[in-house]
Design a protein around this motif. Structure first.
Motif, PDB file in Angstrom:
ATOM      1  N   LYS A 183     -12.894 -24.637   5.503  1.00  0.00           N
ATOM      2  CA  LYS A 183     -12.361 -24.074   4.264  1.00  0.00           C
ATOM      3  C   LYS A 183     -10.863 -23.844   4.425  1.00  0.00           C
ATOM      4  CE  LYS A 183     -16.540 -22.028   2.639  1.00  0.00           C
ATOM      5  NZ  LYS A 183     -17.120 -21.108   1.728  1.00  0.00           N
ATOM      6  N   SER A 184     -10.169 -23.826   3.310  1.00  0.00           N
ATOM      7  CA  SER A 184      -8.716 -23.666   3.352  1.00  0.00           C
ATOM      8  C   SER A 184      -8.332 -22.209   3.628  1.00  0.00           C
ATOM      9  CB  SER A 184      -8.097 -24.120   2.035  1.00  0.00           C
ATOM     10  OG  SER A 184      -8.360 -23.185   1.017  1.00  0.00           O
ATOM     11  N   PHE A 185      -7.088 -22.047   4.006  1.00  0.00           N
ATOM     12  CA  PHE A 185      -6.563 -20.716   4.308  1.00  0.00           C
ATOM     13  C   PHE A 185      -6.602 -19.833   3.064  1.00  0.00           C
ATOM     14  CE2 PHE A 185      -2.881 -17.820   4.721  1.00  0.00           C
ATOM     15  CZ  PHE A 185      -3.317 -17.108   5.828  1.00  0.00           C
ATOM     16  N   VAL A 186      -6.254 -20.397   1.906  1.00  0.00           N
ATOM     17  CA  VAL A 186      -6.246 -19.641   0.657  1.00  0.00           C
ATOM     18  C   VAL A 186      -7.665 -19.217   0.277  1.00  0.00           C
ATOM     19  CG1 VAL A 186      -5.672 -19.759  -1.809  1.00  0.00           C
ATOM     20  CG2 VAL A 186      -4.157 -20.798  -0.126  1.00  0.00           C
ATOM     21  N   THR A 187      -8.629 -20.114   0.453  1.00  0.00           N
ATOM     22  CA  THR A 187     -10.025 -19.778   0.176  1.00  0.00           C
ATOM     23  C   THR A 187     -10.496 -18.662   1.099  1.00  0.00           C
ATOM     24  OG1 THR A 187     -10.429 -22.062  -0.466  1.00  0.00           O
ATOM     25  CG2 THR A 187     -12.361 -20.723  -0.002  1.00  0.00           C
ATOM     26  N   CYS A 188     -10.083 -18.753   2.346  1.00  0.00           N
ATOM     27  CA  CYS A 188     -10.441 -17.736   3.339  1.00  0.00           C
ATOM     28  C   CYS A 188      -9.883 -16.370   2.922  1.00  0.00           C
ATOM     29  CB  CYS A 188      -9.910 -18.163   4.699  1.00  0.00           C
ATOM     30  SG  CYS A 188     -10.483 -17.149   6.049  1.00  0.00           S
ATOM     31  N   LEU A 189      -8.615 -16.335   2.538  1.00  0.00           N
ATOM     32  CA  LEU A 189      -8.003 -15.070   2.111  1.00  0.00           C
ATOM     33  C   LEU A 189      -8.667 -14.521   0.848  1.00  0.00           C
ATOM     34  CD1 LEU A 189      -4.179 -15.609   2.676  1.00  0.00           C
ATOM     35  CD2 LEU A 189      -5.745 -14.191   4.002  1.00  0.00           C
ATOM     36  N   ALA A 190      -8.992 -15.398  -0.082  1.00  0.00           N
ATOM     37  CA  ALA A 190      -9.645 -14.950  -1.316  1.00  0.00           C
ATOM     38  C   ALA A 190     -11.035 -14.373  -1.035  1.00  0.00           C
ATOM     39  CB  ALA A 190      -9.741 -16.116  -2.296  1.00  0.00           C
ATOM     40  N   THR A 191     -11.729 -14.964  -0.073  1.00  0.00           N
ATOM     41  CA  THR A 191     -13.067 -14.473   0.291  1.00  0.00           C
ATOM     42  C   THR A 191     -12.978 -13.128   1.004  1.00  0.00           C
ATOM     43  OG1 THR A 191     -13.790 -16.751   0.505  1.00  0.00           O
ATOM     44  CG2 THR A 191     -15.197 -15.086   1.492  1.00  0.00           C
ATOM     45  N   GLU A 192     -11.944 -12.951   1.823  1.00  0.00           N
ATOM     46  CA  GLU A 192     -11.786 -11.716   2.597  1.00  0.00           C
ATOM     47  C   GLU A 192     -11.238 -10.557   1.783  1.00  0.00           C
ATOM     48  OE1 GLU A 192      -9.080 -12.963   5.585  1.00  0.00           O
ATOM     49  OE2 GLU A 192     -10.592 -14.065   6.711  1.00  0.00           O
ATOM     50  N   TYR A 193     -10.637 -10.856   0.645  1.00  0.00           N
ATOM     51  CA  TYR A 193      -9.939  -9.835  -0.137  1.00  0.00           C
ATOM     52  C   TYR A 193     -10.769  -8.580  -0.414  1.00  0.00           C
ATOM     53  CZ  TYR A 193      -7.635  -7.488  -3.991  1.00  0.00           C
ATOM     54  OH  TYR A 193      -7.070  -6.528  -4.782  1.00  0.00           O
ATOM     55  N   PRO A 194     -12.024  -8.680  -0.855  1.00  0.00           N
ATOM     56  CA  PRO A 194     -12.774  -7.438  -1.156  1.00  0.00           C
ATOM     57  C   PRO A 194     -12.903  -6.514   0.058  1.00  0.00           C
ATOM     58  CG  PRO A 194     -13.935  -9.331  -2.043  1.00  0.00           C
ATOM     59  CD  PRO A 194     -12.812  -9.871  -1.204  1.00  0.00           C
ATOM     60  N   ALA A 195     -13.177  -7.078   1.219  1.00  0.00           N
ATOM     61  CA  ALA A 195     -13.342  -6.254   2.418  1.00  0.00           C
ATOM     62  C   ALA A 195     -12.012  -5.633   2.845  1.00  0.00           C
ATOM     63  CB  ALA A 195     -13.926  -7.085   3.547  1.00  0.00           C
ATOM     64  N   VAL A 196     -10.954  -6.435   2.800  1.00  0.00           N
ATOM     65  CA  VAL A 196      -9.635  -5.938   3.215  1.00  0.00           C
ATOM     66  C   VAL A 196      -9.144  -4.859   2.245  1.00  0.00           C
ATOM     67  CG1 VAL A 196      -7.222  -6.604   3.578  1.00  0.00           C
ATOM     68  CG2 VAL A 196      -9.062  -8.077   4.406  1.00  0.00           C
ATOM     69  N   PHE A 197      -9.325  -5.082   0.962  1.00  0.00           N
ATOM     70  CA  PHE A 197      -8.916  -4.084  -0.029  1.00  0.00           C
ATOM     71  C   PHE A 197      -9.726  -2.799   0.127  1.00  0.00           C
ATOM     72  CE2 PHE A 197      -9.083  -2.129  -4.292  1.00  0.00           C
ATOM     73  CZ  PHE A 197      -7.733  -1.885  -4.459  1.00  0.00           C
ATOM     74  N   PHE A 198     -11.024  -2.937   0.383  1.00  0.00           N
ATOM     75  CA  PHE A 198     -11.876  -1.765   0.602  1.00  0.00           C
ATOM     76  C   PHE A 198     -11.387  -0.981   1.820  1.00  0.00           C
ATOM     77  CE2 PHE A 198     -15.775   0.308   2.214  1.00  0.00           C
ATOM     78  CZ  PHE A 198     -16.113   1.035   1.078  1.00  0.00           C
ATOM     79  N   GLY A 199     -10.997  -1.687   2.882  1.00  0.00           N
ATOM     80  CA  GLY A 199     -10.452  -1.019   4.060  1.00  0.00           C
ATOM     81  C   GLY A 199      -9.162  -0.290   3.754  1.00  0.00           C
ATOM     82  N   PHE A 200      -8.313  -0.902   2.948  1.00  0.00           N
ATOM     83  CA  PHE A 200      -7.044  -0.277   2.573  1.00  0.00           C
ATOM     84  C   PHE A 200      -7.279   1.005   1.781  1.00  0.00           C
ATOM     85  CE2 PHE A 200      -3.382   0.283  -0.223  1.00  0.00           C
ATOM     86  CZ  PHE A 200      -2.335   0.209   0.681  1.00  0.00           C
ATOM     87  N   VAL A 201      -8.206   0.947   0.848  1.00  0.00           N
ATOM     88  CA  VAL A 201      -8.454   2.093  -0.034  1.00  0.00           C
ATOM     89  C   VAL A 201      -9.189   3.221   0.685  1.00  0.00           C
ATOM     90  CG1 VAL A 201      -9.674   2.822  -2.128  1.00  0.00           C
ATOM     91  CG2 VAL A 201      -8.389   0.693  -2.113  1.00  0.00           C
ATOM     92  N   THR A 202     -10.197   2.884   1.489  1.00  0.00           N
ATOM     93  CA  THR A 202     -11.010   3.930   2.109  1.00  0.00           C
ATOM     94  C   THR A 202     -10.451   4.430   3.427  1.00  0.00           C
ATOM     95  OG1 THR A 202     -12.382   2.344   3.311  1.00  0.00           O
ATOM     96  CG2 THR A 202     -13.122   3.017   1.104  1.00  0.00           C
ATOM     97  N   THR A 203      -9.639   3.672   4.098  1.00  0.00           N
ATOM     98  CA  THR A 203      -9.130   3.947   5.450  1.00  0.00           C
ATOM     99  C   THR A 203     -10.259   4.254   6.441  1.00  0.00           C
ATOM    100  OG1 THR A 203      -8.708   6.315   5.128  1.00  0.00           O
ATOM    101  CG2 THR A 203      -6.898   4.802   4.605  1.00  0.00           C
ATOM    102  N   SER A 204     -11.389   3.600   6.252  1.00  0.00           N
ATOM    103  CA  SER A 204     -12.519   3.771   7.167  1.00  0.00           C
ATOM    104  C   SER A 204     -12.989   2.392   7.618  1.00  0.00           C
ATOM    105  CB  SER A 204     -13.651   4.523   6.466  1.00  0.00           C
ATOM    106  OG  SER A 204     -14.779   4.582   7.311  1.00  0.00           O
ATOM    107  N   SER A 205     -12.620   2.022   8.835  1.00  0.00           N
ATOM    108  CA  SER A 205     -12.987   0.688   9.318  1.00  0.00           C
ATOM    109  C   SER A 205     -14.500   0.511   9.510  1.00  0.00           C
ATOM    110  CB  SER A 205     -12.217   0.334  10.590  1.00  0.00           C
ATOM    111  OG  SER A 205     -12.303   1.336  11.550  1.00  0.00           O
ATOM    112  N   PRO A 206     -15.251   1.522   9.958  1.00  0.00           N
ATOM    113  CA  PRO A 206     -16.703   1.319  10.042  1.00  0.00           C
ATOM    114  C   PRO A 206     -17.356   1.096   8.676  1.00  0.00           C
ATOM    115  CG  PRO A 206     -16.073   3.126  11.457  1.00  0.00           C
ATOM    116  CD  PRO A 206     -14.870   2.777  10.625  1.00  0.00           C
ATOM    117  N   ALA A 207     -16.796   1.690   7.644  1.00  0.00           N
ATOM    118  CA  ALA A 207     -17.349   1.482   6.307  1.00  0.00           C
ATOM    119  C   ALA A 207     -17.142   0.048   5.828  1.00  0.00           C
ATOM    120  CB  ALA A 207     -16.712   2.459   5.324  1.00  0.00           C
ATOM    121  N   CYS A 208     -16.180  -0.642   6.418  1.00  0.00           N
ATOM    122  CA  CYS A 208     -15.883  -2.032   6.027  1.00  0.00           C
ATOM    123  C   CYS A 208     -16.776  -3.052   6.723  1.00  0.00           C
ATOM    124  CB  CYS A 208     -14.435  -2.357   6.361  1.00  0.00           C
ATOM    125  SG  CYS A 208     -13.270  -1.390   5.435  1.00  0.00           S
ATOM    126  N   ILE A 209     -17.526  -2.629   7.727  1.00  0.00           N
ATOM    127  CA  ILE A 209     -18.330  -3.588   8.503  1.00  0.00           C
ATOM    128  C   ILE A 209     -19.302  -4.379   7.619  1.00  0.00           C
ATOM    129  CG2 ILE A 209     -20.106  -3.773  10.298  1.00  0.00           C
ATOM    130  CD1 ILE A 209     -18.561  -1.669  11.883  1.00  0.00           C
TER     131      ILE A 209
END
Length: 162
Positions: free
Chosen positions: A1-27
């Motif tokens: 898969k392309s880099f852009v597709t990879c980033l788009a797929t990861e966005y929900p988890a990364v954004f959730f980590g940014f908002v919650t500041t809880s890395s275990p909650a992002c697992i």
């Protein structure tokens, strides 16, 4: 898969980590992202929690620096053995409260009391405010690295099996 597709797929988890500041909650979200990126489930279910735990060493360094800042700003002079003792306190702080957003900063006053250091309350208030802006991107990067490590390990495993 392309880099852009990879980033788009990861966005929900990364954004959730940014908002919650809880890395275990992002697992769980990180594992869902690795599934969508065609990683094998047995790889991601091992690598994501492992990398999350390993990244806690960065939290330890972060907490150690915060402790050192508060101690030196308060004008306290500590003997060398207490600085080494502080390493263990920082590790305990990082590992004791990983699922609590900004939990490390909340146990900082306890660690200071164990070192017999009285911190200026205005300085602690400033740390609470500043630490949020340090912790949010840090957690997002942690979540991103969990996913990327799973992708890399999965690719290596697939190449080994060929």
């Amino acid at each position: 898969k392309s880099f852009v597709t990879c980033l788009a797929t990861e966005y929900p988890a990364v954004f959730f980590g940014f908002v919650t500041t809880s890395s275990p909650a992002c697992i769980p979200l990180a594992q869902k992202c690795t599934d969508e990126l065609d990683c094998q489930k047995e790889t991601s279910s091992f690598v994501v929690p492992l990398t999350n735990l390993l990244i806690k060493t960065g939290s330890t360094v972060n907490i150690y620096c915060l402790l050192a800042f508060v101690i030196t700003a308060s004008g306290t002079v500590m003997p060398l053995y207490k600085w080494f003792y502080m390493i263990f306190l920082a590790m305990a702080c990082a590992l004791a409260v990983p699922a609590i957003p900004m939990g490390a900063i909340f146990v900082l006053p306890t660690a200071l009391s164990l070192l017999n250091v009285t911190a200026d309350q205005s300085l602690m208030g400033l740390l609470f405010a500043v630490y949020a802006f340090i912790d949010m991107p840090s957690t997002a990067v942690t979540c991103e690295s969990n996913i990327l490590c799973s992708i890399v390990v999965d690719k290596i495993e697939r190449l080994r099996k060929k």
